[in-house]
Design a protein around this motif. Structure first.
Motif, PDB file in Angstrom:
ATOM      1  N   ASN A 151      35.417  33.475  49.982  1.00 17.50           N
ATOM      2  CA  ASN A 151      34.315  33.495  49.019  1.00 17.50           C
ATOM      3  C   ASN A 151      34.748  32.787  47.740  1.00 17.50           C
ATOM      4  O   ASN A 151      35.174  33.425  46.766  1.00 17.50           O
ATOM      5  CB  ASN A 151      33.893  34.932  48.705  1.00 17.50           C
ATOM      6  CG  ASN A 151      32.640  34.986  47.843  1.00 17.50           C
ATOM      7  OD1 ASN A 151      32.031  33.949  47.551  1.00 17.50           O
ATOM      8  ND2 ASN A 151      32.254  36.165  47.415  1.00 17.50           N
ATOM      9  N   PRO A 152      34.652  31.446  47.712  1.00 18.47           N
ATOM     10  CA  PRO A 152      35.079  30.700  46.525  1.00 18.47           C
ATOM     11  C   PRO A 152      34.346  31.106  45.257  1.00 18.47           C
ATOM     12  O   PRO A 152      34.841  30.878  44.151  1.00 18.47           O
ATOM     13  CB  PRO A 152      34.758  29.245  46.909  1.00 18.47           C
ATOM     14  CG  PRO A 152      34.730  29.239  48.396  1.00 18.47           C
ATOM     15  CD  PRO A 152      34.192  30.574  48.799  1.00 18.47           C
ATOM     16  N   GLY A 153      33.197  31.731  45.380  1.00 16.33           N
ATOM     17  CA  GLY A 153      32.472  32.189  44.196  1.00 16.33           C
ATOM     18  C   GLY A 153      33.204  33.264  43.422  1.00 16.33           C
ATOM     19  O   GLY A 153      32.885  33.530  42.270  1.00 16.33           O
ATOM     20  N   ASP A 154      34.189  33.897  44.048  1.00 15.86           N
ATOM     21  CA  ASP A 154      34.981  34.928  43.373  1.00 15.86           C
ATOM     22  C   ASP A 154      36.067  34.351  42.484  1.00 15.86           C
ATOM     23  O   ASP A 154      36.813  35.108  41.853  1.00 15.86           O
ATOM     24  CB  ASP A 154      35.627  35.861  44.407  1.00 15.86           C
ATOM     25  CG  ASP A 154      34.618  36.808  45.040  1.00 15.86           C
ATOM     26  OD1 ASP A 154      33.550  37.012  44.445  1.00 15.86           O
ATOM     27  OD2 ASP A 154      34.902  37.345  46.125  1.00 15.86           O
ATOM     28  N   ALA A 155      36.185  33.037  42.459  1.00 16.29           N
ATOM     29  CA  ALA A 155      37.236  32.409  41.658  1.00 16.29           C
ATOM     30  C   ALA A 155      37.106  32.794  40.191  1.00 16.29           C
ATOM     31  O   ALA A 155      36.012  32.967  39.665  1.00 16.29           O
ATOM     32  CB  ALA A 155      37.164  30.889  41.811  1.00 16.29           C
ATOM     33  N   SER A 156      38.259  32.926  39.542  1.00 21.95           N
ATOM     34  CA  SER A 156      38.303  33.355  38.143  1.00 21.95           C
ATOM     35  C   SER A 156      38.688  32.207  37.228  1.00 21.95           C
ATOM     36  O   SER A 156      39.213  31.179  37.654  1.00 21.95           O
ATOM     37  CB  SER A 156      39.314  34.497  37.979  1.00 21.95           C
ATOM     38  OG  SER A 156      38.957  35.609  38.757  1.00 21.95           O
ATOM     39  N   GLU A 157      38.451  32.402  35.938  1.00 22.10           N
ATOM     40  CA  GLU A 157      38.877  31.473  34.905  1.00 22.10           C
ATOM     41  C   GLU A 157      39.952  32.102  34.014  1.00 22.10           C
ATOM     42  O   GLU A 157      40.800  31.393  33.489  1.00 22.10           O
ATOM     43  CB  GLU A 157      37.680  31.055  34.034  1.00 22.10           C
ATOM     44  CG  GLU A 157      36.638  30.225  34.751  1.00 22.10           C
ATOM     45  CD  GLU A 157      36.850  28.739  34.559  1.00 22.10           C
ATOM     46  OE1 GLU A 157      36.815  28.278  33.416  1.00 22.10           O
ATOM     47  OE2 GLU A 157      37.064  28.045  35.573  1.00 22.10           O
ATOM     48  N   ASN A 158      39.891  33.427  33.820  1.00 25.20           N
ATOM     49  CA  ASN A 158      40.785  34.094  32.883  1.00 25.20           C
ATOM     50  C   ASN A 158      41.353  35.371  33.487  1.00 25.20           C
ATOM     51  O   ASN A 158      40.673  36.059  34.258  1.00 25.20           O
ATOM     52  CB  ASN A 158      40.036  34.460  31.590  1.00 25.20           C
ATOM     53  CG  ASN A 158      39.477  33.241  30.884  1.00 25.20           C
ATOM     54  OD1 ASN A 158      40.194  32.516  30.207  1.00 25.20           O
ATOM     55  ND2 ASN A 158      38.185  33.004  31.043  1.00 25.20           N
ATOM     56  N   ILE A 159      42.604  35.702  33.105  1.00 24.57           N
ATOM     57  CA  ILE A 159      43.252  36.927  33.554  1.00 24.57           C
ATOM     58  C   ILE A 159      43.920  37.616  32.368  1.00 24.57           C
ATOM     59  O   ILE A 159      44.263  36.976  31.369  1.00 24.57           O
ATOM     60  CB  ILE A 159      44.297  36.667  34.662  1.00 24.57           C
ATOM     61  CG1 ILE A 159      45.337  35.641  34.193  1.00 24.57           C
ATOM     62  CG2 ILE A 159      43.628  36.219  35.945  1.00 24.57           C
ATOM     63  CD1 ILE A 159      46.459  35.406  35.197  1.00 24.57           C
ATOM     64  N   ALA A 160      44.101  38.932  32.498  1.00 19.23           N
ATOM     65  CA  ALA A 160      44.790  39.717  31.473  1.00 19.23           C
ATOM     66  C   ALA A 160      45.554  40.828  32.163  1.00 19.23           C
ATOM     67  O   ALA A 160      45.000  41.530  33.015  1.00 19.23           O
ATOM     68  CB  ALA A 160      43.793  40.294  30.463  1.00 19.23           C
ATOM     69  N   PHE A 161      46.830  41.004  31.799  1.00 23.62           N
ATOM     70  CA  PHE A 161      47.691  41.973  32.461  1.00 23.62           C
ATOM     71  C   PHE A 161      47.778  43.276  31.678  1.00 23.62           C
ATOM     72  O   PHE A 161      47.785  43.291  30.442  1.00 23.62           O
ATOM     73  CB  PHE A 161      49.096  41.400  32.642  1.00 23.62           C
ATOM     74  CG  PHE A 161      49.204  40.442  33.785  1.00 23.62           C
ATOM     75  CD1 PHE A 161      49.552  40.885  35.054  1.00 23.62           C
ATOM     76  CD2 PHE A 161      48.933  39.092  33.603  1.00 23.62           C
ATOM     77  CE1 PHE A 161      49.640  40.008  36.115  1.00 23.62           C
ATOM     78  CE2 PHE A 161      49.021  38.199  34.663  1.00 23.62           C
ATOM     79  CZ  PHE A 161      49.377  38.665  35.921  1.00 23.62           C
ATOM     80  N   ALA A 162      47.852  44.391  32.421  1.00 17.39           N
ATOM     81  CA  ALA A 162      48.090  45.714  31.852  1.00 17.39           C
ATOM     82  C   ALA A 162      48.421  46.659  33.004  1.00 17.39           C
ATOM     83  O   ALA A 162      48.041  46.406  34.151  1.00 17.39           O
ATOM     84  CB  ALA A 162      46.869  46.228  31.085  1.00 17.39           C
TER      85      ALA A 162
END
Length: 460
Positions: A84-95
């Motif tokens: 499902n390429p629509g699930d691709a992200s642009e930004n991530i944040a770790f915690a």
């Protein structure tokens, strides 16, 4: 005597405020584009890894494991959205969402308009679940421990998603402002994390944490800003121990002003506005970071930018002349080899004590690369970075590899993915049979009481 004294002072001043060009070595880890990449010790081994949001591949989120001394594995897939390429992200944040000691991460589902969490099982395997569907593209993602219970919330599109003992609520709570970018920090000294946001109304607003799980009404820090690149960063630019806000303030359109902004925090919830410098209007400045690149005790400005017409990218370091004074003629170009540079990250990636630089293209040539700062290795003995005086020969190797170290060591041979192929105990000299290895690049890691050293070798 007076003239001699004045000459001596002038020489000292020139020494303090002149900046020689610092050599950097480029290491390209991927030929793909990225909107966001983070530097983080993902596996808890004390070394800074690189996690990349891959825009050119349906694998989407990949991990480059730091094997030591700045040597990285090839890309390891953390999240694969092939189906499902629509699930691709642009930004991530770790915690660490469930407080188990392992970093999890949040990601925007930019194309499927969702907020997602990825839970780490402790072995760097991540399970994705959708927290919320917003019905519009998520502009940014961040994390914030709103009530200081060690269970961080997700912050996305100015919604917070409550975290109760590791379970994140699917009902987003609006905090009264919407925008393109946000940073999280305790700006007023009450120990509760606050938020600053670049809003859809081209303002930077401050939202004070009320200490009861919510935020006060937004207070405007500055309005009438230029919309274009809006990624704010945190940094203690003036070295007073209080984190400030930096903003590139750069518009897309030719002839638009480029006035880098510094919002100095007094630690009590107040900000003073400073224009750092005006940059060449032929370029769009996409991101700025404060970091002491030349180890002179003053924070410099590292900026990513690209030509408005040709999209030719560039990373520049603007030298701090002292007292946070910047002269646009006093700079160093780190690279022009990566087009359409969208961000810059700065950290001690190789663990040698100086600040390295990471950047990537958003959609041009050059891929994603880090630039090794050669400042400290040129000034100190190599033994600090090669504690075992590790040497390998012949290199390239065909059948056998001789490994020399100055003391007892546990020797590991690893492939480019960081997987251990062979382990050897050595009293100072060891021989390894590499005849069965496939052709390619490998690493020798020596673990000693003084530290760890890594060398590359080629198997022919």
């Amino acid at each position: 005597m007076k003239k001699i004294l004045l000459l001596f002072i002038a020489i000292i001043s020139m020494t303090l405020f002149s900046h020689a060009q610092i050599p950097f070595i480029q290491f390209t880890l991927s030929n793909h584009a990225s909107r966001d990449t983070k530097i983080i010790d993902l596996d808890g081994d004390g070394k800074k890894d690189i996690v990349m949001v891959d825009r050119d591949s349906t694998t989407n989120v990949v991990w480059f494991r730091n094997l030591g001394s700045g040597v990285f594995s090839s890309a390891i897939i953390l999240f694969d959205c092939t189906s499902n390429p629509g699930d691709a992200s642009e930004n991530i944040a770790f915690a660490d969402f469930n407080h188990d000691g392992h970093p999890d991460f949040a990601a925007d589902g930019f194309y499927c308009q969702s907020v997602n969490k990825f839970m780490n099982d402790g072995s760097q395997n991540f399970t994705r679940s959708v927290v919320d569907h917003l019905g519009y593209s998520v502009q940014f993602i961040n994390t914030i421990d709103v009530n200081k219970d060690n269970y961080p919330e997700i912050l996305a599109e100015m919604h917070t998603y409550n975290n109760t003992l590791g379970v994140i609520d699917s009902n987003g709570v609006s905090i009264g402002a919407t925008g393109y970018s946000a940073v999280v920090n305790d700006f007023d000294g009450d120990t509760y994390p606050d938020i600053a946001v670049f809003t859809y109304g081209d303002e930077i607003e401050f939202l004070k944490n009320n200490g009861s799980g919510g935020f006060n009404s937004p207070q405007i820090i500055e309005s009438g800003l230029h919309f274009g690149y809006y990624d704010m960063t945190l940094g203690d630019l003036d070295g007073d121990g209080i984190k400030d806000i930096l903003y590139p303030s750069s518009d897309y359109f030719p002839g638009s002003p480029n006035i880098m902004k510094w919002y100095k925090s007094d630690g009590a919830g107040n900000f003073s506005i400073h224009n750092l410098m005006v940059v060449d209007t032929n370029y769009v400045v996409t991101n700025i970071v404060a970091a002491d690149i030349d180890n002179d005790g003053h924070k410099d400005i590292v900026a990513s930018m690209y030509d408005r017409v040709t999209y030719k990218g560039m990373i520049k370091v603007f030298w701090n002349q002292g007292s946070e004074v910047f002269d646009t003629s006093k700079y160093e170009v780190i690279t022009t080899a990566i087009d359409y540079t969208d961000f810059v990250r700065v950290d001690d990636i190789d663990g040698d004590g100086d600040q390295d630089i990471l950047t990537a293209t958003y959609g041009g040539s050059g891929g994603m690369a880090w630039f090794q700062n050669q400042l400290i290795p040129n000034k100190v003995d190599e033994s600090k970075f090669n504690p075992a005086n590790l040497a390998v020969y012949p290199n390239p190797a065909t059948d056998h590899l001789t490994i020399i170290s100055s003391e007892k060591a546990i020797i590991e041979i690893l492939n480019i993915e960081g997987q251990i192929i062979k382990t050897i105990s050595s009293d100072g000299k060891a021989n390894a049979d590499v005849s069965m290895l496939a052709r390619g690049m490998y690493f020798v890691k020596a673990k000693t009481e003084k530290g760890v050293a890594v060398k590359k070798f080629i198997k022919e």
